[in-house]
Design an enzyme around this catalytic site. Structure first.
Site, PDB file in Angstrom:
ATOM      1  CD  GLU A 197      27.395  39.244   7.984  1.00  0.00           C
ATOM      2  OE1 GLU A 197      27.913  39.107   9.107  1.00  0.00           O
ATOM      3  OE2 GLU A 197      26.363  39.901   7.783  1.00  0.00           O
ATOM      4  CE1 TYR A 209      24.319  37.093   5.763  1.00  0.00           C
ATOM      5  CE2 TYR A 209      22.294  35.991   6.435  1.00  0.00           C
ATOM      6  CZ  TYR A 209      22.964  37.143   6.057  1.00  0.00           C
ATOM      7  OH  TYR A 209      22.294  38.333   5.984  1.00  0.00           O
ATOM      8  CB  THR A 242      28.734  44.606 -14.441  1.00  0.00           C
ATOM      9  OG1 THR A 242      29.011  44.824 -15.836  1.00  0.00           O
ATOM     10  CG2 THR A 242      28.219  45.893 -13.830  1.00  0.00           C
ATOM     11  CG  ASP A 253      32.536  51.314 -14.236  1.00  0.00           C
ATOM     12  OD1 ASP A 253      32.483  50.121 -14.608  1.00  0.00           O
ATOM     13  OD2 ASP A 253      31.526  51.958 -13.881  1.00  0.00           O
ATOM     14  CE  LYS A 308      26.314  47.076 -17.822  1.00  0.00           C
ATOM     15  NZ  LYS A 308      26.676  47.039 -16.400  1.00  0.00           N
TER      16      LYS A 308
END
Length: 480
Positions: free
Chosen positions: A66, A64, A245, A219, A248
């Protein structure tokens, strides 16, 4: 340690998947077989490397973290910090960005969460934004809504007004966008798309945004790998924020990135706003295993061979487009500048839903897609095709021409099936495709083409899989 009288409850932690959960292992094997024996033509998918998959399946999934490097809410993050800093560095290098002018957040879980975090950073609830309309090739997260419903967070929490393409050409209508922006007064203009086969005029978009005092966000989820190779125009020359992203055309794991300007006079705090929008505003702890896979994929983008890959993706897309046009089919914009082709099936009386379904039966994976003028996203008049994944399997133009021939035959068989079904319902169409009926030939044509596709696909390697030793698994969905 377990004794004779106490169970070893940790035993399951050390055994392989095939032993602990053969059901899940079988499902994974079946999906591997599907990818190996099929042709992946979904424009939003690619085949990531063995190295990226190893990183994504690593022990980093246990941690973890954060917060940001050197400012975490948990201890034990010294190596995770090192990893995230390395990933940031590689992300900037992949797009040839000056770290004094650009920063990047590599924590978003996906492109959609990256987009919403970017919107959270840039504008306030009920502020106005403009994005390309979904029926014209835009994305759900760019403000899409219908007459009856606000579909996504970008239209629920913000006021959106779509811009469009010119119906006759399929190209972005920049003059109309400029005129609409003068009236609508957006705080944010989003460029980028999920089904637009041409490049973007970022300079013109920047002019419009500047005139209206709006942010400009790109984007580039679909095209980022081609942008990194300098095969498409560079949005970083004009935009304030760029999202993408990583899975792709960038050929990494499924995740997202947010790039932001650090040298803006009117927003010296943009870095802080973006980082806080990602965490804690929109998501929790980052997936460190995925960040490792992103870093590995970005290292591959920096290799000189990447440009050759990107060039081949585009060459293959153009070969596919040319072959379909030679068969007399209609493509939106008449061709492509990038990795995707948008095929309008309406002139021959087919829906994208039916062609997608019959191609599934044949081992050709595509997706139905709206084309300009469609009224329904569920029963659209087109299909979207992409060449990134097939290029990752070492296919070249001659191979893609064979794929185009398979698609042509699939469409012609679909016309036969539609006639034999005797109704417009998709379930009837699927029935005659998979069930032999006296006097009907469509079923046998589907089966014969399926066999050809499988034989053809298995000639090509599948990244991350030792195909020579991979055996056909049990429990496959057999349509015939």
């Amino acid at each position: 340690m377990a004794t004779a009288n106490t169970p070893d409850f940790n035993k399951v932690l050390y055994a392989p998947l095939a032993e602990i959960d053969p059901e899940v292992k079988n499902i994974i094997d079946k999906e591997t077989w599907r990818q190996l024996t099929g042709l992946e033509l979904i424009a939003s998918e690619n085949l990531t490397s063995r190295a990226a998959m190893e990183a994504n399946g690593s022990i980093l999934t246990n941690k973890y973290s954060e917060g940001l490097p050197n400012a975490r809410y948990y201890g034990g993050n010294e190596y995770v910090d090192e990893l995230e800093i390395l990933c940031r560095k590689r992300a900037l290098q992949a797009f040839n960005l000056d770290p004094a002018k650009w920063g990047v957040n590599v924590q978003p879980y996906s492109g959609s969460t990256a987009n919403f975090a970017a919107l959270t950073a840039l504008i306030q609830p009920n502020d106005r934004l403009m994005g390309l309309g979904l029926p014209d090739g835009g994305h759900l997260t760019h403000g899409y809504y219908t007459a009856k419903k606000k579909m996504t967070a970008s239209s629920i929490y913000f006021q959106s007004f779509p811009y469009s393409i010119v119906p006759d050409t399929g190209l972005i209508d920049y003059p109309k966008l400029e005129a609409t922006a003068k009236v609508f007064k957006p705080r944010l203009i989003i460029c980028g798309a999920s089904a637009y086969p041409r490049d973007w005029d970022y300079e013109h978009l920047k002019k419009i945004a500047t005139q209206e005092g709006a942010w400009l966000m790109a984007d580039i989820a679909h095209t980022s790998g081609l942008v990194a190779a300098a095969e498409l125009k560079n949005p970083f020359d004009y935009c304030d924020v760029v999202t993408t992203t990583t899975h792709k055309t960038l050929r990494g794991p499924r995740a997202g990135l947010i790039f932001f300007r650090k040298d803006l006079e009117n927003a010296k705090d943009l870095e802080k706003r973006v980082n806080e929008a990602v965490f804690p505003a929109c998501q929790g702890g980052p997936h460190n295993n995925t960040i490792a896979a992103i870093a590995t994929a970005l290292k591959q983008v920096a290799d000189p061979s990447w440009k050759a890959y990107a060039k081949q993706v585009i060459a293959n897309a153009r070969a596919l487009a040319d072959a379909l046009v030679a068969h007399g089919y209609k493509l939106q914009t008449g061709g492509t500048d990038n990795h995707l082709v948008l095929w309008d099936l309406r002139p021959i009386g087919l829906t994208g839903s039916k062609v997608e379904k019959v191609c599934d039966f044949m081992g050709i994976t595509i997706n139905k897609n709206a084309v300009s003028g469609d009224a329904s996203a569920q029963v659209p008049g087109g299909i979207r095709l992409g060449t990134s994944a097939l290029t990752s399997r070492d296919m070249r133009e001659d191979d893609i021409k064979q794929v185009a021939e398979f698609l042509h035959r699939a469409v012609q068989i679909s016309l036969v099936l539609q006639k034999e079904a005797g109704s417009k319902l998709l379930k009837d169409f699927a029935r005659v495709a998979t069930t032999p009926e006296e006097g009907k030939v469509g079923h046998q044509q589907v089966k014969a083409l399926r066999d050809e596709v499988q034989a053809f696909a298995q000639k090509f390697p599948l990244p991350g899989v030792e195909t020579a030793n991979f055996k056909k698994p049990e429990g496959l969905h057999e349509y015939f």
